[in-house]
Write an enzyme that holds these catalytic residues in place. Structure first.
Site, PDB file in Angstrom:
ATOM      1  N   SER A  29       2.022  15.030  12.277  1.00 53.18           N
ATOM      2  CA  SER A  29       0.789  15.587  11.704  1.00 53.18           C
ATOM      3  C   SER A  29      -0.395  15.368  12.644  1.00 53.18           C
ATOM      4  CB  SER A  29       0.509  14.939  10.347  1.00 53.18           C
ATOM      5  OG  SER A  29       0.480  13.529  10.479  1.00 53.18           O
ATOM      6  N   ASN A 116       0.231   4.179   3.689  1.00 56.11           N
ATOM      7  CA  ASN A 116      -0.067   4.885   2.434  1.00 56.11           C
ATOM      8  C   ASN A 116      -1.497   4.649   1.957  1.00 56.11           C
ATOM      9  OD1 ASN A 116       2.540   5.663   2.663  1.00 56.11           O
ATOM     10  ND2 ASN A 116       3.323   4.468   0.926  1.00 56.11           N
ATOM     11  N   THR A 161     -26.314  46.076 -15.377  1.00 61.23           N
ATOM     12  CA  THR A 161     -25.069  45.636 -16.010  1.00 61.23           C
ATOM     13  C   THR A 161     -24.080  46.747 -15.692  1.00 61.23           C
ATOM     14  OG1 THR A 161     -25.598  46.743 -18.090  1.00 61.23           O
ATOM     15  CG2 THR A 161     -26.224  44.421 -17.934  1.00 61.23           C
ATOM     16  N   HIS A 162     -22.833  46.408 -15.485  1.00 68.19           N
ATOM     17  CA  HIS A 162     -21.820  47.398 -15.065  1.00 68.19           C
ATOM     18  C   HIS A 162     -22.236  48.117 -13.778  1.00 68.19           C
ATOM     19  CE1 HIS A 162     -20.312  47.078 -19.276  1.00 68.19           C
ATOM     20  NE2 HIS A 162     -21.607  47.036 -19.539  1.00 68.19           N
ATOM     21  N   SER A 283     -22.115  49.993  15.170  1.00 67.60           N
ATOM     22  CA  SER A 283     -20.792  50.582  15.261  1.00 67.60           C
ATOM     23  C   SER A 283     -20.603  51.071  16.685  1.00 67.60           C
ATOM     24  CB  SER A 283     -20.681  51.755  14.279  1.00 67.60           C
ATOM     25  OG  SER A 283     -19.679  52.636  14.721  1.00 67.60           O
ATOM     26  N   LYS A 289     -25.298  53.465  12.618  1.00 68.49           N
ATOM     27  CA  LYS A 289     -24.850  52.449  11.670  1.00 68.49           C
ATOM     28  C   LYS A 289     -25.301  51.033  12.001  1.00 68.49           C
ATOM     29  CE  LYS A 289     -21.251  52.531   9.272  1.00 68.49           C
ATOM     30  NZ  LYS A 289     -19.855  52.341   8.908  1.00 68.49           N
ATOM     31  N   ASN A 291     -23.949  47.467  10.397  1.00 64.33           N
ATOM     32  CA  ASN A 291     -22.982  46.951   9.426  1.00 64.33           C
ATOM     33  C   ASN A 291     -23.276  45.512   9.007  1.00 64.33           C
ATOM     34  OD1 ASN A 291     -21.526  49.372   9.568  1.00 64.33           O
ATOM     35  ND2 ASN A 291     -20.422  48.645  11.386  1.00 64.33           N
ATOM     36  N   GLU A 296     -19.912  40.692   4.757  1.00 63.55           N
ATOM     37  CA  GLU A 296     -18.528  41.071   4.454  1.00 63.55           C
ATOM     38  C   GLU A 296     -17.574  39.908   4.728  1.00 63.55           C
ATOM     39  OE1 GLU A 296     -19.325  44.795   6.907  1.00 63.55           O
ATOM     40  OE2 GLU A 296     -17.576  45.378   5.754  1.00 63.55           O
ATOM     41  N   TYR A 323       3.564   7.717  -3.406  1.00 63.21           N
ATOM     42  CA  TYR A 323       3.455   8.552  -2.207  1.00 63.21           C
ATOM     43  C   TYR A 323       4.753   9.297  -1.926  1.00 63.21           C
ATOM     44  CZ  TYR A 323       2.828  10.015   2.638  1.00 63.21           C
ATOM     45  OH  TYR A 323       2.746  10.761   3.781  1.00 63.21           O
ATOM     46  N   GLN A 328       1.381  14.702   3.024  1.00 69.63           N
ATOM     47  CA  GLN A 328       0.849  14.909   4.367  1.00 69.63           C
ATOM     48  C   GLN A 328       0.303  16.339   4.505  1.00 69.63           C
ATOM     49  OE1 GLN A 328       2.600  12.997   7.892  1.00 69.63           O
ATOM     50  NE2 GLN A 328       3.305  15.027   8.459  1.00 69.63           N
ATOM     51  N   LYS A 331      -3.969  17.831   4.134  1.00 68.02           N
ATOM     52  CA  LYS A 331      -5.151  17.818   4.997  1.00 68.02           C
ATOM     53  C   LYS A 331      -5.603  19.171   5.508  1.00 68.02           C
ATOM     54  CE  LYS A 331      -3.700  13.297   6.239  1.00 68.02           C
ATOM     55  NZ  LYS A 331      -2.416  13.540   5.513  1.00 68.02           N
TER      56      LYS A 331
HETATM   57  N1  ARG Z   1       0.795  10.900   8.094  1.00 62.30           N
HETATM   58  C1  ARG Z   1       1.041  10.427   6.772  1.00 62.30           C
HETATM   59  C2  ARG Z   1       0.277  11.275   5.763  1.00 62.30           C
HETATM   60  O1  ARG Z   1      -0.645  11.884   6.117  1.00 62.30           O
HETATM   61  C3  ARG Z   1       0.614   9.003   6.637  1.00 62.30           C
HETATM   62  C4  ARG Z   1       1.285   8.250   5.545  1.00 62.30           C
HETATM   63  C5  ARG Z   1       2.701   8.024   5.902  1.00 62.30           C
HETATM   64  N2  ARG Z   1       3.335   7.143   4.990  1.00 62.30           N
HETATM   65  C6  ARG Z   1       4.650   7.052   4.921  1.00 62.30           C
HETATM   66  N3  ARG Z   1       5.134   6.221   4.087  1.00 62.30           N
HETATM   67  N4  ARG Z   1       5.428   7.822   5.652  1.00 62.30           N
HETATM   68  O2  ARG Z   1       0.643  11.335   4.607  1.00 62.30           O
END
Ligand code: ARG
Length: 466
Positions: A29, A116, A161-162, A283, A289, A291, A296, A323, A328, A331
């Site tokens: 990750s 964790n 409205t509408h 454009s 134009k 835009n 948008e 956990y 993971q 994020k």
């Molecule tokens: N990279 C992991 C995450 O974002 C960290 C936690 C990992 N913990 C584990 N027991 N493998 O979740």
């Protein structure tokens, strides 16, 4: 698992070196969680200081660790730190480098801690900071609207409205509708911060720890109100991320409605606003134009944020405590939504500040579509004591007459109006004009300019304290 060139023929195509490479690719990750480096180091510094203060590790080791962590922080910020996929995530990348820098003392940092609770605290710190950023951005957008509302408290425009002309309002009043919406978003951010303001650090893997740690101390050092109260929940909770995504989705929805109005208003058919060159493009083929691309894109980016929310809700759904590696995947959705929302808020604030309000076009449109018909009905009720339903009917006939002679309501002859109802007098014209209609709507929260100015004053005061 082998690391040689024995990649499976059937499913290993993209991976040169067999199952180990595939495992590494799905497991790592670091490509995205390196964004947590500052929080990771901040969390580790607080943790090791506490370990020393409670006598769990030696003071010399803490000093070495802190020195090493600060070096790593500088290396990352200077761009000289080498992140490695093999080391999976930000936590192990930092720890491995720490060992290189200070040797065996590095191994003491992870006492009474697990990745964790480490990732939980890092991610909370990051999300809380982002919430504070969003709060500031929202305040900027609200301030921009308050300026425009004050300036245009009496600028007439049609209310819809509408998307059909309904009753005349003022542009200031319309701006203040957005002040209400974005202020609710701001209060949602504040609420979310309040709830996420607890430190999970010290929950360890899931069950707490037998070491005599001081969780109050680390919570305080990291700027949290207090530590979380259940170790299992501490490592498995991602509500703070879900709340951030939910409030982002609601805020993005508000932004998309505003974006859509700007798109409509800036068409030649409406011509209510003109966007500055900074927030529009030409454009390549049609020279006439201009835009509203920024608007948008704000409208469209709402889709991404909604997707981010659904992604994390789906990841978290049905996960057993505590956990699981699934988490993971929390994020990227949050990082993406944050970056997207920051940009949307900045673009919108710029547009609202810069756009030219075409007051003449707004005023012209405010009087079209028989927008004062309700005022006529109200007059019949007030002055002639007519039940509203009957007044509605009489007014309907007046509108039909105006339509057939292609006139605005206030251009009809008194004699013609009296044919519809003999009780009507010259006085009726005082309410048929758009301006008088707007001025008469003095109920609390209504569109009368005096009322709009009152609300502007109220929100200015509140915003100063927000
Ligand atoms: N990279 C992991 C995450 O974002 C960290 C936690 C990992 N913990 C584990 N027991 N493998 O979740």
């Amino acid at each position: 698992m082998s690391d040689d060139k024995t990649s499976n023929q059937m499913w290993g195509g993209r991976f040169a070196s067999g199952p180990a490479a595939i495992m590494q690719a799905i497991n790592a990750s670091i490509s995205f969680d390196k964004a947590l480096y500052a929080q990771d180091i901040q969390g580790s510094l607080a943790h090791c200081k506490m370990l020393a203060e409670t006598g769990i590790i030696a003071r010399e080791d803490q000093e070495k660790i802190a020195h090493g962590l600060n070096t790593i922080l500088r290396e990352i910020e200077a761009g000289s730190f080498e992140f490695s996929d093999k080391l999976e995530d930000i936590h192990m990348n930092v720890e491995a480098r720490l060992a290189e820098l200070i040797g065996p003392a590095a191994g003491r940092l992870h006492t009474a801690r697990s990745r964790n609770d480490q990732v939980a605290v890092d991610f909370r710190l990051w999300t809380k900071q982002e919430c504070l950023r969003v709060a500031e951005a929202l305040k900027g957008l609200i301030a921009a609207f308050l300026e425009r509302a004050e300036e245009h408290a009496a600028t007439l425009m049609p209310g819809f409205t509408h998307l059909q002309t309904a009753q005349p309002v003022t542009f200031g009043h319309h701006c203040m509708a957005y002040v209400e919406m974005f202020s609710r978003d701001l209060s949602r951010v504040r609420d979310a911060i309040e709830r996420m303001d607890e430190s999970p650090l010290g929950a360890a893997a899931l069950a707490g720890t037998g070491f005599p740690i001081d969780r109050q101390m680390t919570a305080k050092a990291l700027g949290f109100r207090e530590p979380t109260r259940n170790s299992l929940d501490s490592v498995s909770d991602r509500d703070f991320a879900l709340e951030f995504l939910s409030l982002s989705a609601i805020c993005a929805t508000h932004l998309s409605r505003l974006a859509e109005e700007i798109v409509i208003w800036s068409t030649p058919q409406f011509g209510f606003v003109r966007l500055s060159d900074q927030f529009s493009t030409g454009s390549s083929i049609m020279p006439q134009k201009k835009n509203p691309d920024a608007a948008e894109l704000v409208r469209a980016k709402t889709g991404r944020i909604n997707g981010d929310l659904i992604a994390l809700l789906t990841v978290m759904k049905g996960l057993p405590l505590t956990y699981s590696k699934d988490m993971q995947e929390d994020k990227e959705a949050v990082f993406d939504a944050a970056e997207t929302l920051d940009l949307m808020l900045a673009a919108m604030t710029g547009m609202v500040r810069d756009m030219t309000i075409e007051t003449a076009a707004m005023k012209r449109a405010a009087g079209s579509g028989y927008s004062t018909a309700t005022d006529l009905a109200d007059w019949l009720v007030r002055e002639l004591g007519m039940p509203f339903r009957e007044a509605h009917h009489v007014t309907g006939r007046a509108v039909a007459m105006a339509e057939s002679c292609k006139l605005a309501l206030d251009r009809l002859a008194l004699a013609d109006l009296r044919e519809i109802h003999p009780g009507i007098t010259q006085d009726v014209f005082s309410v048929l004009s758009v301006k008088n209609s707007v001025n008469s709507r003095t109920s609390f929260g209504g569109t009368a300019p005096a009322e709009v100015r009152k609300q502007v004053r109220y929100w200015k005061k509140r915003l100063a304290k927000a």
